[in-house]
Design a protein around this motif. Structure first.
Motif, mmCIF file in Angstrom:
data_model
loop_
_atom_site.group_PDB
_atom_site.id
_atom_site.type_symbol
_atom_site.label_atom_id
_atom_site.label_comp_id
_atom_site.label_asym_id
_atom_site.label_seq_id
_atom_site.Cartn_x
_atom_site.Cartn_y
_atom_site.Cartn_z
ATOM 1 N N LYS A 137 48.293 29.764 43.810
ATOM 2 C CA LYS A 137 47.937 31.185 44.410
ATOM 3 C C LYS A 137 49.370 32.440 43.426
ATOM 4 O O LYS A 137 50.325 32.031 43.190
ATOM 5 N N VAL A 138 48.376 33.406 42.940
ATOM 6 C CA VAL A 138 49.225 34.050 42.281
ATOM 7 C C VAL A 138 48.970 35.708 42.650
ATOM 8 O O VAL A 138 48.108 35.811 43.894
ATOM 9 N N GLU A 139 50.351 35.792 43.737
ATOM 10 C CA GLU A 139 49.950 37.694 43.947
ATOM 11 C C GLU A 139 51.596 38.349 42.410
ATOM 12 O O GLU A 139 52.132 37.623 42.090
ATOM 13 N N PHE A 140 51.337 39.620 43.227
ATOM 14 C CA PHE A 140 52.375 40.216 42.555
ATOM 15 C C PHE A 140 53.520 41.059 42.865
ATOM 16 O O PHE A 140 53.143 41.221 44.349
ATOM 17 N N GLU A 216 46.775 48.551 34.324
ATOM 18 C CA GLU A 216 46.120 47.411 35.233
ATOM 19 C C GLU A 216 46.924 45.704 34.481
ATOM 20 O O GLU A 216 47.077 45.883 33.277
ATOM 21 N N TYR A 217 46.765 45.218 35.553
ATOM 22 C CA TYR A 217 47.201 43.610 34.903
ATOM 23 C C TYR A 217 46.873 42.775 35.154
ATOM 24 O O TYR A 217 46.499 42.866 36.269
ATOM 25 N N VAL A 218 46.497 41.681 34.824
ATOM 26 C CA VAL A 218 45.993 40.302 34.843
ATOM 27 C C VAL A 218 46.864 39.436 34.240
ATOM 28 O O VAL A 218 47.557 38.933 33.495
ATOM 29 N N CYS A 219 47.054 38.174 35.505
ATOM 30 C CA CYS A 219 48.355 36.808 34.728
ATOM 31 C C CYS A 219 46.940 35.908 35.457
ATOM 32 O O CYS A 219 46.521 35.989 36.357
ATOM 33 N N TYR A 232 46.594 43.669 39.191
ATOM 34 C CA TYR A 232 47.779 43.777 39.541
ATOM 35 C C TYR A 232 46.804 45.949 38.941
ATOM 36 O O TYR A 232 46.793 45.161 37.951
ATOM 37 N N PRO A 233 46.770 46.545 39.914
ATOM 38 C CA PRO A 233 46.969 46.392 41.238
ATOM 39 C C PRO A 233 45.312 45.597 41.634
ATOM 40 O O PRO A 233 44.585 45.962 41.015
ATOM 41 N N PRO A 234 45.387 45.397 42.869
ATOM 42 C CA PRO A 234 44.959 43.950 43.176
ATOM 43 C C PRO A 234 42.918 44.920 43.160
ATOM 44 O O PRO A 234 43.126 46.737 43.682
ATOM 45 N N PRO A 235 41.655 44.632 43.127
ATOM 46 C CA PRO A 235 40.658 45.509 43.123
ATOM 47 C C PRO A 235 40.221 45.668 44.545
ATOM 48 O O PRO A 235 40.550 45.268 45.703
#
Length: 235
Positions: A137-140, A216-219, A232-235
């Protein structure tokens, strides 16, 4: 479980029917991947010898508490014609031996009709990162204003796992309205990620940028055929 042959001859006394099976192991504790030998003995607590009919099929199984299925099950045996199994008075005889190699940590039970034994298996189960036994999983995380994307190994199993390190990692990132696709080849100082039972471990930390009102970030991580991503930020 077994039948006793009648004893012939004038004045012969009826044989004792009090006999039983026990299982003994040559080791009480082993590590994952090591082997041990389990022996089934037929025991005669009586005061006279007994003769047993040959046993041609026998249930002799080994199973980890956390394993999916028994290691062995039915055993089929053959004997020369006229063979009988003799157990002396107050004695025991070896009936069957099997070697087991547990692949899961935790209690490993060996069973046969009327008897059982347990060996404690220590250590961690080794699984590749491509295995469904370990999740991704991916977390920020945010430190000050700096944002990192974390690739996290998830072990929901009741036993610890060792996951060999990956040597190649591809990341797709979106930030500030731009996107990038990067592949890295990694040389590690360790050989495995060790993840305890019912826990997680950060395998990779990717720097994304700084926080902001409209940032906004997507990885998305690609590793050994698996994909895990987040935003991030989460939807």
């Amino acid at each position: 479980m077994l039948g006793v042959l009648p004893q012939d001859g004038p004045g012969a006394e009826p044989p004792s029917y009090l006999y039983y099976a026990v299982i003994e192991t040559d080791r009480d504790t082993i590590s994952v991947g090591e082997s041990f030998t389990a022996t089934v003995y037929l025991c005669n607590p009586g005061d006279r010898d007994i003769l047993l009919e040959p046993i041609r099929q026998f249930a002799f199984s080994g199973n980890s508490l956390y394993g999916p299925e028994p290691v062995n099950n039915a055993v089929f045996l053959s004997y020369p014609g006229g063979t009988k199994i003799k157990v002396g008075a107050g004695d025991r005889t070896v009936f069957l031996r099997r070697v087991f190699t547990p692949l899961y940590p935790g209690p490993f039970m060996v069973t046969c009709p009327g008897a059982e034994a347990t060996v404690n298996v220590t250590g961690a189960r080794r699984v590749p990162i491509s295995s469904p036994e370990v999740g991704l999983k991916v977390e920020f995380s945010v430190t000050g204003r700096l944002v990192h994307a974390l690739l996290i190994l998830v072990n929901d199993n009741p036993y610890p796992v060792e996951v060999p390190v990956f040597m190649q990692l591809t990341r797709y990132k979106e930030f500030y309205g731009f996107s990038s696709n990067t592949t890295s080849y990694i040389s590690w100082a360790i050989r495995f990620f060790e993840v305890e039972a019912h826990s997680t471990k950060v395998a990779w930390r990717e720097e994304m940028g700084i926080t902001g009102e409209n940032y906004e970030y997507v990885c998305i991580f690609y590793v050994e055929g698996r994909v895990a991503g987040g935003s991030y930020p989460p939807p």
